[in-house]
Design a protein around this motif. Structure first.
Motif, PDB file in Angstrom:
ATOM      1  N   TYR A 130       0.835  -1.197   0.000  1.00 39.72           N
ATOM      2  CA  TYR A 130       0.000   0.000   0.000  1.00 39.72           C
ATOM      3  C   TYR A 130       0.871   1.249   0.000  1.00 39.72           C
ATOM      4  O   TYR A 130       1.993   1.234   0.512  1.00 39.72           O
ATOM      5  CB  TYR A 130      -0.908   0.030   1.245  1.00 39.72           C
ATOM      6  CG  TYR A 130      -1.784  -1.189   1.352  1.00 39.72           C
ATOM      7  CD1 TYR A 130      -2.966  -1.285   0.622  1.00 39.72           C
ATOM      8  CD2 TYR A 130      -1.418  -2.257   2.166  1.00 39.72           C
ATOM      9  CE1 TYR A 130      -3.760  -2.412   0.698  1.00 39.72           C
ATOM     10  CE2 TYR A 130      -2.211  -3.388   2.251  1.00 39.72           C
ATOM     11  CZ  TYR A 130      -3.378  -3.467   1.521  1.00 39.72           C
ATOM     12  OH  TYR A 130      -4.161  -4.590   1.597  1.00 39.72           O
ATOM     13  N   SER A 131       0.311   2.319  -0.563  1.00 35.61           N
ATOM     14  CA  SER A 131       1.030   3.592  -0.572  1.00 35.61           C
ATOM     15  C   SER A 131       0.063   4.748  -0.451  1.00 35.61           C
ATOM     16  O   SER A 131      -1.127   4.616  -0.734  1.00 35.61           O
ATOM     17  CB  SER A 131       1.827   3.764  -1.872  1.00 35.61           C
ATOM     18  OG  SER A 131       2.905   2.877  -1.916  1.00 35.61           O
ATOM     19  N   SER A 132       0.624   5.867  -0.037  1.00 40.70           N
ATOM     20  CA  SER A 132      -0.115   7.128  -0.056  1.00 40.70           C
ATOM     21  C   SER A 132       0.817   8.214  -0.565  1.00 40.70           C
ATOM     22  O   SER A 132       2.031   8.153  -0.356  1.00 40.70           O
ATOM     23  CB  SER A 132      -0.639   7.483   1.345  1.00 40.70           C
ATOM     24  OG  SER A 132       0.430   7.677   2.246  1.00 40.70           O
ATOM     25  N   VAL A 133       0.224   9.172  -1.253  1.00 40.62           N
ATOM     26  CA  VAL A 133       0.959  10.330  -1.752  1.00 40.62           C
ATOM     27  C   VAL A 133       0.167  11.568  -1.334  1.00 40.62           C
ATOM     28  O   VAL A 133      -1.036  11.654  -1.607  1.00 40.62           O
ATOM     29  CB  VAL A 133       1.110  10.302  -3.289  1.00 40.62           C
ATOM     30  CG1 VAL A 133       1.855  11.541  -3.781  1.00 40.62           C
ATOM     31  CG2 VAL A 133       1.789   9.029  -3.757  1.00 40.62           C
ATOM     32  N   PHE A 134       0.855  12.488  -0.672  1.00 43.24           N
ATOM     33  CA  PHE A 134       0.244  13.738  -0.243  1.00 43.24           C
ATOM     34  C   PHE A 134       0.997  14.885  -0.913  1.00 43.24           C
ATOM     35  O   PHE A 134       2.216  14.957  -0.820  1.00 43.24           O
ATOM     36  CB  PHE A 134       0.298  13.880   1.278  1.00 43.24           C
ATOM     37  CG  PHE A 134      -0.483  12.807   1.984  1.00 43.24           C
ATOM     38  CD1 PHE A 134      -1.861  12.898   2.092  1.00 43.24           C
ATOM     39  CD2 PHE A 134       0.159  11.696   2.511  1.00 43.24           C
ATOM     40  CE1 PHE A 134      -2.593  11.902   2.728  1.00 43.24           C
ATOM     41  CE2 PHE A 134      -0.566  10.702   3.144  1.00 43.24           C
ATOM     42  CZ  PHE A 134      -1.943  10.801   3.257  1.00 43.24           C
TER      43      PHE A 134
END
Length: 134
Positions: free
Chosen positions: A51-55
């Motif tokens: 999983y990943s997140s980009v802000f």
């Protein structure tokens, strides 16, 4: 602009409910923190993480506000104990030759301001990221 990226693989013991709660916590960060210009949370495709997140943040001030926002700390408390592998890093189109050092310092300051979170990061079995001492 600064793109702050989190990539994570969770422990085999993490339940589907815990995984969804952690992902929803990332989404809550994106929806509730006004310094976040846009975000994406989901499965990591083409890498060694699940999983990943980009802000997306405007500048260094925005990055520090993101790093120290209550929803970021809530996600840390909810999810770091579930993480087997974690990588955090930042990408920017800013040409400042000292930008990396400035970003590293913001991450170190965050950890100094919240030693409990710094300890939780230290407990992640495999963690690499901005502001981590070699």
């Amino acid at each position: 602009m600064i793109y702050h990226i989190n990539r994570a693989t969770l422990k085999a013991t993490a339940t589907p409910e815990q995984i969804e709660a952690a992902l929803e916590s990332w989404r809550t960060q994106g929806r509730s923190n006004p310094v976040i210009k846009s975000f994406v949370v989901g499965r990591d495709h083409g890498g060694d993480y699940a999983y990943s997140s980009v802000f997306v943040l405007e500048d260094l001030d925005g990055l520090f506000e993101y790093l120290t926002h209550p929803t970021t700390y809530q996600t840390d408390h909810l999810g770091l104990n579930l993480v087997e592998r974690l990588e955090t890093f930042d990408i920017s189109d800013d040409d400042d030759p000292d930008l990396n050092a400035k970003i590293q310092e913001l991450h170190r300051r965050r950890n100094e301001l919240n030693p409990e979170v710094a300890g939780m990061l230290a407990d992640v079995p495999a963690y690499t990221g901005s502001g981590v001492d070699d």
